[in-house]
Design a protein around this motif. Structure first.
Motif, mmCIF file in Angstrom:
data_model
loop_
_atom_site.group_PDB
_atom_site.id
_atom_site.type_symbol
_atom_site.label_atom_id
_atom_site.label_comp_id
_atom_site.label_asym_id
_atom_site.label_seq_id
_atom_site.Cartn_x
_atom_site.Cartn_y
_atom_site.Cartn_z
ATOM 1 N N ARG A 1 0.799 -1.225 0.000
ATOM 2 C CA ARG A 1 0.000 0.000 0.000
ATOM 3 C C ARG A 1 0.828 1.270 0.000
ATOM 4 O O ARG A 1 0.359 2.313 -0.458
ATOM 5 C CB ARG A 1 -0.929 0.010 1.214
ATOM 6 C CG ARG A 1 -2.038 -1.034 1.152
ATOM 7 C CD ARG A 1 -2.924 -0.950 2.382
ATOM 8 N NE ARG A 1 -4.016 -1.906 2.327
ATOM 9 C CZ ARG A 1 -4.917 -2.080 3.288
ATOM 10 N NH1 ARG A 1 -4.853 -1.340 4.388
ATOM 11 N NH2 ARG A 1 -5.873 -2.975 3.170
ATOM 12 N N THR A 2 2.041 1.210 0.537
ATOM 13 C CA THR A 2 2.848 2.428 0.630
ATOM 14 C C THR A 2 4.119 2.340 -0.208
ATOM 15 O O THR A 2 4.300 3.105 -1.152
ATOM 16 C CB THR A 2 3.215 2.720 2.098
ATOM 17 O OG1 THR A 2 3.978 1.621 2.633
ATOM 18 C CG2 THR A 2 1.965 2.893 2.935
ATOM 19 N N THR A 3 4.989 1.392 0.124
ATOM 20 C CA THR A 3 6.289 1.313 -0.536
ATOM 21 C C THR A 3 6.158 1.153 -2.043
ATOM 22 O O THR A 3 6.881 1.803 -2.807
ATOM 23 C CB THR A 3 7.103 0.141 0.037
ATOM 24 O OG1 THR A 3 7.204 0.288 1.460
ATOM 25 C CG2 THR A 3 8.502 0.104 -0.561
ATOM 26 N N GLN B 1 10.554 1.243 -10.375
ATOM 27 C CA GLN B 1 10.953 1.730 -9.062
ATOM 28 C C GLN B 1 10.074 1.149 -7.964
ATOM 29 O O GLN B 1 10.560 0.805 -6.877
ATOM 30 C CB GLN B 1 10.880 3.256 -9.026
ATOM 31 C CG GLN B 1 11.530 3.871 -7.797
ATOM 32 C CD GLN B 1 13.012 3.563 -7.733
ATOM 33 O OE1 GLN B 1 13.735 3.769 -8.704
ATOM 34 N NE2 GLN B 1 13.466 3.044 -6.597
ATOM 35 N N ALA B 2 8.778 1.039 -8.227
ATOM 36 C CA ALA B 2 7.864 0.452 -7.241
ATOM 37 C C ALA B 2 8.257 -0.979 -6.911
ATOM 38 O O ALA B 2 8.275 -1.382 -5.740
ATOM 39 C CB ALA B 2 6.434 0.498 -7.777
ATOM 40 N N SER B 3 8.610 -1.740 -7.932
ATOM 41 C CA SER B 3 8.997 -3.135 -7.724
ATOM 42 C C SER B 3 10.311 -3.238 -6.962
ATOM 43 O O SER B 3 10.445 -4.028 -6.018
ATOM 44 C CB SER B 3 9.114 -3.847 -9.080
ATOM 45 O OG SER B 3 7.914 -3.731 -9.825
ATOM 46 N N LEU B 4 11.295 -2.430 -7.353
ATOM 47 C CA LEU B 4 12.590 -2.466 -6.675
ATOM 48 C C LEU B 4 12.475 -2.038 -5.213
ATOM 49 O O LEU B 4 13.109 -2.628 -4.326
ATOM 50 C CB LEU B 4 13.589 -1.573 -7.404
ATOM 51 C CG LEU B 4 14.074 -2.066 -8.765
ATOM 52 C CD1 LEU B 4 14.946 -0.998 -9.433
ATOM 53 C CD2 LEU B 4 14.864 -3.365 -8.630
ATOM 54 N N ASP B 5 11.675 -1.008 -4.952
ATOM 55 C CA ASP B 5 11.505 -0.539 -3.570
ATOM 56 C C ASP B 5 10.870 -1.623 -2.704
ATOM 57 O O ASP B 5 11.265 -1.823 -1.551
ATOM 58 C CB ASP B 5 10.633 0.715 -3.552
ATOM 59 C CG ASP B 5 11.352 1.942 -4.103
ATOM 60 O OD1 ASP B 5 12.580 1.854 -4.335
ATOM 61 O OD2 ASP B 5 10.693 2.969 -4.308
ATOM 62 N N GLY B 6 9.865 -2.316 -3.262
ATOM 63 C CA GLY B 6 9.221 -3.390 -2.511
ATOM 64 C C GLY B 6 10.178 -4.533 -2.227
ATOM 65 O O GLY B 6 10.230 -5.062 -1.107
#
Length: 223
Positions: A139-141, A154-159
């Motif tokens: 929901r956030t990262t 970027q969303a995938s790497l951050d997660g």
């Protein structure tokens, strides 16, 4: 002529039916996936990742596999009616968890239409990856980069990075810091300033007209 009219009517009806079916065809459900786990850990059904991004994410997911789990990233354009991203993930877990000896699954999910993400995991991972951590990561990262500009890579790497820290025994870094957006100073007047300026101008004009016109009239007639 009648036959031509009937033919056109049939063609129009067919085209309309195909047009109405397009959104449904794009919607996916767990049954649309193979009954066994695919060999590729990245399934980019929404086609939002470049080839280089898929290669990079494949490598990062395989690094997570060293933690005795099977990490996957799945993107979809939109979900079938009645499905949430979490329920979709839970059903996909059940579909792919039937083979004995397989490593417990960790699924990172992205839906492109609503720019949302979710993370679900096999119950065998609950001691290392608590439910609250998975929920916050989705929901956030992962969701914040999606909302801030469709940054799927970027969303995938951050997660992956957040989960990797926890799996390696580190402290959860938590959700990303929300950046407070401030308005830069500008010389362009606001709507309220413009309205106030126009009102002031009209008052001045009316005062000038109300003063000059009577004086001019008196001067003309006094001659």
């Amino acid at each position: 002529m009648l036959r031509i009219s009937k033919l056109l009517a049939v063609l129009s009806a067919t085209c309309l039916s195909l047009w109405l079916l397009v959104p449904t065809a794009l919607a996916v459900a767990p049954v649309d996936f193979p009954s066994v786990r695919p060999s590729d850990p990245v399934l980019d059904g929404a086609e939002v990742l470049s080839r280089s991004s898929r290669t990079e994410l494949n490598a990062r997911l395989q690094e997570l596999d060293q933690q005795r789990l099977d990490a996957r990233l799945i993107t979809v354009r939109r979900l079938d009616y009645g499905l949430t991203l979490n329920s979709f993930g839970e059903q996909l877990l059940e579909r792919w968890s039937g083979t004995a000896g397989d490593a417990p699954l960790l699924l990172m999910l992205i839906e492109a239409q609503n720019k949302q993400a979710a993370v679900v995991a096999d119950s065998a991972l609950s001691s290392r990856l608590p439910a609250e951590l998975l929920r916050s990561t989705g929901r956030t990262t992962m969701s914040q980069p999606l909302r801030d500009g469709d940054r799927y890579r970027q969303a995938s790497l951050d997660g992956i990075e957040r989960l990797d820290v926890v799996l390696n025994g580190g402290e959860d870094p938590g959700p990303p810091v929300e950046v407070e957006r401030t308005t830069l100073p500008t010389n362009i007047p606001t709507k309220e300033e413009t309205e106030e300026s126009n009102a002031f101008t009209w008052v001045i004009v009316l005062l000038v007209v109300g003063t000059i016109v009577p004086m001019a009239t008196w001067w003309v007639f006094s001659r």
